[in-house]
Design an enzyme around this catalytic site. Structure first.
Site, PDB file in Angstrom:
ATOM      1  N   LEU B  33       1.148  -1.388  -0.051  1.00  0.00           N
ATOM      2  CA  LEU B  33      -0.430  -0.206   0.234  1.00  0.00           C
ATOM      3  C   LEU B  33       0.996   1.072  -0.102  1.00  0.00           C
ATOM      4  CD1 LEU B  33      -2.786  -1.145   2.357  1.00  0.00           C
ATOM      5  CD2 LEU B  33      -2.561  -1.369   0.586  1.00  0.00           C
ATOM      6  N   ASP B  34       0.369   2.530  -1.038  1.00  0.00           N
ATOM      7  CA  ASP B  34       1.238   3.751  -1.009  1.00  0.00           C
ATOM      8  C   ASP B  34       0.331   4.488  -0.104  1.00  0.00           C
ATOM      9  OD1 ASP B  34      -0.526   4.203  -2.034  1.00  0.00           O
ATOM     10  OD2 ASP B  34       0.728   4.376  -4.632  1.00  0.00           O
ATOM     11  N   SER B  35       1.283   5.893  -0.201  1.00  0.00           N
ATOM     12  CA  SER B  35       0.815   6.509   0.766  1.00  0.00           C
ATOM     13  C   SER B  35      -1.574   6.845   0.505  1.00  0.00           C
ATOM     14  CB  SER B  35       1.265   8.384   0.826  1.00  0.00           C
ATOM     15  OG  SER B  35       1.286   8.233  -0.447  1.00  0.00           O
ATOM     16  N   ASP B  37      -3.062   4.986  -1.428  1.00  0.00           N
ATOM     17  CA  ASP B  37      -4.032   3.665  -0.606  1.00  0.00           C
ATOM     18  C   ASP B  37      -3.992   3.747   0.661  1.00  0.00           C
ATOM     19  OD1 ASP B  37      -3.413   2.726  -3.241  1.00  0.00           O
ATOM     20  OD2 ASP B  37      -1.969   1.921  -2.887  1.00  0.00           O
TER      21      ASP B  37
END
Lengths: 408, 83
Positions: B33-35, B37
């Protein structure tokens, strides 16, 4: 100056999600217009639209929560076009490859969702990705990010001519040496409650044909009542001709002319002069005279104003020769994609060259006496010699964009 | 359903993550998960658990951190444990 080749095609449209399916449906006069099934349609006076059969999971294996539907359709089209072109770019080449996308209203569905959350549902917080979904340049950026293209990444917003302009501007950048490769096209999805209401209120949407909803768009017809909103995207790979030839790419056509002008007259009413001048500029750039155009894909919105003005503009440019050129409005079948319209119709025009065939203007059974050109009524024509095509797009705000492509 | 079970449904249905990966000690970073997400994930938690997560100072690394945060905020904002 360099020549510019079209080497890849991609499309998501109400009449098909591949170039082949699209052209075959149009030739058979199969309309993508029907009654909407959205629950919000029940509260609308006009309930017809041209929706694309676009299932996100068919194209993307993972969730795509940062995307508006316009971005998804644009990226899906770009992926088709990229694959079709067989492009392989190294890091240096990627720095000279650009993305040029036209859209009239950007992430309009996401605007609607956010407004509903705030005003109707009194939510304290909206989807945190709302900004990145709404911003008009999102589609171009998603394409650039997906392929690592690091040249210009630009978005053009000139209403209904947005994606003729985006393709034209990409053509210019390659022609003048600023880029070698471009993914150029347009995308739009205005089929949401708020957007639809806005168009309905403006009074430009077609009434539903009481006998056949799919026949509600009637360009150049005496009983036309406006356009049908459509959704979709089209993206083309443009490439420096020498580069394309060197790598043995399939070349669909050469883009040879682009004209863009402003009417400088009225925010919605078109002018004959502005449209005619855009056509002339494109022909001058292509080095073509009035005998040089074999097919015109008309803007042909089926509004009262457009069809008469466009007919007059074509006559102003071509004189008596205008009566001998097949002119069709494929909006009669795929509806009006607004910012995506120019790219979709230019792609169709390129396919007309490749198939030596022209799609019809559907639903033209009761011609308007003021519209007296050969609009290819109801039945497509095959077995023609189509070497050069013109695609017209004229936007609100008086923004005109005309593209010319030719067989090589 | 317990907080943990409801969270599992959210992970599987909204984030399309493999159920087997969901262990209390698993970190959100390990799901890729990126920021953005993570921000969206918190938004979905707010919706599902009818809680309001403070705008700042949210430190959650593992699934257990998320469960603890939900239970704490639910207690504070609804006056009782939801789990």
């Amino acid at each position: 100056m360099r020549r510019v080749a079209v080497t890849g095609l991609g499309v998501i449209s109400p009449c098909g999600n591949t170039p082949e399916a699209l052209f075959s449906n149009l030739m058979a006069a199969k309309s993508g217009i029907r009654r909407m099934t959205h629950p919000f349609a029940e509260k609308l006076g006009i309930r017809i639209a041209a929706e694309a059969e676009f299932r996100i999971s068919d194209y993307f294996p993972t969730r795509m929560s940062a995307f508006d539907r316009t971005g998804l359709m644009a990226l899906a089209s770009a992926m088709q076009a990229w694959k079709d072109s067989g492009l392989e770019l190294d890091d240096t080449e990627k720095e000279r490859a650009g993305v040029f996308i036209g859209t009239g209203m950007g992430g309009s569905q996401s605007v609607d969702e956010s407004s509903r959350a705030v005003y109707a549902e009194n939510k304290e917080r909206v989807n945190p990705l709302t900004v990145v979904k709404i911003m008009s340049n999102a589609s171009a950026s998603h394409i650039s990010i997906n392929y690592g293209l690091k040249g210009p990444c630009l978005t053009y917003c000139t209403a209904c001519s947005s994606s003729s302009v985006s393709i034209g501007e990409a053509f210019r950048q390659i022609k003048t040496g600023y880029c070698d490769v471009a993914l150029a096209g347009g995308t739009e999805c205005l089929i949401s409650n708020g957007s639809f209401k806005a168009w309905e209120s403006l009074g430009v949407l077609a009434f539903e044909d009481p006998e056949d909803a799919s026949a509600s768009s009637k360009p150049f017809s005496k009983d036309r009542s406006g356009f049908v909103l459509g959704e979709g995207a089209a993206v083309l790979v443009l490439e420096d001709m020498e580069r394309a030839k060197k790598r043995g790419a399939r070349i669909y056509a050469e883009i040879s002319g682009y004209g863009t002008t402003a009417d400088a007259s009225h925010i919605t009413a078109p002018t004959i002069e502005g449209q005619a001048r855009a056509m002339k500029l494109a022909m001058e750039e292509a080095g073509l005279g009035i005998d040089g155009i074999d097919y015109i894909n008309a803007h042909g919105t089926a509004t009262a104003a457009n069809d008469v003005v466009e007919t007059a503009a074509i006559k102003k440019v071509f004189g008596d020769r205008a009566y001998k050129i097949p002119v069709s409005s494929t909006k009669s079948m795929h509806g009006h994609l607004i910012g995506g319209a120019g790219a979709l119709e230019f792609l169709i025009s390129v396919l007309a060259i490749n198939n030596n065939a022209v799609p019809p203007t559907a639903n033209l059974k009761n011609p308007d006496p003021e519209c007296d050109l050969d609009y290819v009524p109801n039945v497509g024509r095959t077995g023609l010699e189509i070497n050069t095509v013109m695609s017209n797009s004229f936007g609100f705000g008086g923004t005109n964009g005309v593209l010319i492509a030719q067989k090589i | 359903m317990t907080t943990s079970e409801r969270l599992e449904v959210l992970f599987v249905e909204k984030l399309q993550l493999n159920r087997d990966l969901l262990k209390p000690e698993s970190t959100l970073d390990s799901f890729g998960l990126d920021s953005l997400d993570k921000i969206e994930f918190l938004f979905q938690i707010e919706d599902e658990f009818k809680i309001k997560i403070p705008e700042r100072d949210v430190k959650i690394d593992t699934i257990q951190d998320v469960i603890n945060m939900i239970d704490r905020l639910s207690a504070e904002q609804h006056g009782k444990e939801q789990a």
